[in-house]
Design a protein around this motif. Structure first.
Motif: not given
Ligand SMILES: [Zn+2]
Length: 613
Positions: A244-246
């Motif tokens: 999840k996320g960068k």
């Protein structure tokens, strides 16, 4: 009254002896959490360092290394580069320092934002690459202290070893990147500024979290703790990795190391080779058609090298070793190496073998590189020459020939300085290089000539098993070889490593002496050596005469078991000449050769040979 005085004196003497002989070493446990910005190459971190003072001394100060501050115009590294006669080509552009032209967003830096000792603020001062810390309270012998720090860094453009965007396009070569506690040992503190050479670190355990853009693949020191969250080839087979996320936060642990390094790139291929009786080998290299085949073929050679060192030096003590494309040539780190990857296959294997050998001679036998560079670079060169000869089937009779040539060149140049010179204090890089690598390699190759090859290899294995995870000093390898061989070697260590004395023996005269032949040998150099002399008669029969050096107080076994050997009288060093009587008439003698193995570093070999007219 009298009795009491005597008793007091006794206690005092005993105490002094105990202080001088008992070995101790400091211990550090690092917990770090860093976040890397891959856009501007800046990073923030926290560090908790638990320091254990095993020394008999009370400490009022500690020092940290801040290596990245070297990559700034006007730094000692920059000025040294501009003033040394033969600057390192990697660090220069058309003869000028590349550090001198770095702009504000290209320089490297490492700054400490806050620092406490056991929760109390301490006074600290940055002196370029060294942080000087006056403690809030002394650390007593046997005591511990916990240091909490916040720091900020910027990765410099790649100049030397570390940096961003190296010439092969590897994004991050993260070596010498974190505030690192300087070593305190029996000699005291070693807050050595980063000018050229750097290794001397404190043993301990590392727990490191790195948060970085999730496209990046990291290889480095330590075992990844969360492989199934990370993926990138680390995950268990058939694991589906969801992110999840960068960014991803990579969690590594490395037990009993004295450094922590890593490389990262968004285009790394990651291969793993599991050795049957050895560590997992990881390979990280750019996904690039030109190098892929070499990097695949490198993998079985890495297995072979690991097996060679395990057998000839001792078991590699970790479960993982990584070969990572990065850096500016080849540099050794704990559990890994960063090497440039766009090379011929032979050169790629050569650099891998050399850097991997450093796992033994630097990362497990942690010598002080600034003071005794010949013990890590030299011993590494020695064992990697042997390894290359075997795994690349080079078939060299004397695998160290190149080292001898380099050493003879240095002697002839007049620029030689003793190996006890601090690694940053040689007049020329050339003199450092030959003293550390070539003359250091010859230290062992020639020791094999003095005590015998089997005893040499036995000494190396004992040295490793006695001093692994410690900080051995020159005397330790000498004492080990003495214990294994029964030969006294103080003269060898002092002359070879602490002076520029040279070896030159020669045949001065050959004359008839009735039914026998008298050979007059001469010692023209200051450095003593025992002599093996090959004698060939007119019928082509060979035999060996052995002239031990008196101060050895012992003899090696016959290195030429197929030849008869005559052990002659000892040669006491102070005598410039020596008479050897051969039991044959002069007319039967065809020729003589002092040291047919050429392992003795005799600087003038033409006078070693005598031939009948
Ligand atoms: Zn090396």
């Amino acid at each position: 009254m009298v009795k009491k005085i005597v008793l007091t004196l006794f206690l005092g003497i005993n105490f002094l002896i105990a202080q001088n002989t008992e070995y101790w070493q400091q211990h550090v446990d690092y917990t770090m959490d860093v976040a890397m910005n891959v856009e501007n190459y800046q990073y923030d971190g926290t560090q908790k360092l638990v320091y254990t003072n095993n020394s008999p001394d009370t400490l009022n100060r500690v020092y940290y290394h801040l290596y990245f501050n070297a990559f700034q115009p006007g730094s000692e590294m920059d000025i040294r580069l501009q003033t040394i006669q033969d600057g390192d080509g990697r660090m220069m552009n058309e003869g000028a320092s590349r550090i001198a032209t770095l702009t504000a967003n290209e320089i490297g830096y490492l700054h400490v934002q806050s620092l406490t000792q056991n929760g109390k603020a301490v006074k600290f001062n940055e002196e370029e690459t060294i942080l000087v810390v006056d403690l809030a309270e002394p650390i007593l012998p046997g005591g511990t202290a916990t240091f909490d720090m916040e720091f900020k860094g910027q990765v410099p453009l790649q100049i030397r070893r570390s940096g961003r965007n190296n010439r092969e396009g590897v994004a991050l070569s993260m070596t010498q990147w974190y505030p690192k506690m300087a070593e305190y040992d029996f000699e005291g503190w070693h807050p050595n500024p980063y000018i050229a050479r750097e290794f001397h670190g404190v043993w301990g355990d590392f727990d490191v979290k790195i948060t970085i853009d999730k496209e990046y693949v990291i290889g480095g020191t330590g075992y990844l703790q969360n492989p199934n969250e990370i993926g990138h080839g680390y995950e268990a087979p058939e694991t589906k990795v969801k992110t999840k996320g960068k960014t991803l936060t990579w969690h590594f642990k490395a037990p009993m190391v004295h450094d922590f390094a890593w490389g990262a790139d968004s285009e790394y291929v990651h291969d793993i080779v599991e050795m049957e009786n050895g560590p997992d080998l990881h390979f990280f290299y750019k996904d690039n058609d030109e190098i892929r085949e070499n990097w695949k073929n490198l993998q079985p050679k890495t297995v072979a090298a690991m097996e060679f060192f395990n057998k000839n030096v001792g078991e590699y003590p970790y479960e993982q070793y990584s070969v990572i494309q990065g850096g500016d040539g080849g540099m050794e780190y704990a559990m890994c190496t960063l090497i440039t990857g766009e090379r011929s296959f032979g050169s790629l294997v050569g650099v891998m073998v050399h850097e991997m050998a450093h796992s033994w001679f630097q990362h497990v036998l942690a010598t002080n590189e600034s003071k005794h560079s010949w013990m890590d670079e030299g011993f590494t060169s020695f064992i990697s020459s042997l390894c290359m000869n075997q795994i690349m089937e080079q078939g060299k009779e004397n695998p160290f020939e190149g080292s001898y040539k380099g050493y003879f060149n240095l002697v002839r140049s007049g620029f030689e300085q003793p190996q006890t010179t601090h690694a940053d204090r040689y007049d020329k890089n050339f003199a450092y290089g030959v003293a550390a690598y070539s003359k250091g390699s010859i230290f062992l190759a020639q020791l094999g000539y003095v005590i015998g090859q089997d005893k040499l290899m036995e000494s190396l294995r004992k040295y490793y098993s006695d001093f692994k995870f410690k900080h051995p000093t020159p005397n330790d390898i000498k004492r080990t070889a003495e214990k294994v061989s029964g030969i006294e070697l103080d003269w060898y260590l002092t002359d070879w490593t602490q002076t520029t004395n040279t070896i030159d023996y020669g045949v001065k005269e050959v004359v008839a002496d009735g039914n026998k032949t008298k050979i007059v040998l001469e010692r023209k150099g200051l450095m003593p050596m025992p002599l093996d002399i090959l004698v060939v008669d007119t019928e082509g029969n060979s035999s060996i005469y052995y002239v031990p050096l008196r101060m050895m107080r012992g003899e090696k076994v016959n290195p030429y078991p197929s030849l008869d050997r005559t052990v002659s009288e000892d040669w006491p060093w102070a005598y410039p000449t020596y008479e050897l009587i051969l039991d044959m008439p002069l007319e039967n003698l065809a020729g003589l050769n002092i040291d047919p193995s050429q392992l003795m570093a005799d600087i003038e070999r033409t006078n070693n040979i005598w031939q009948a007219e």
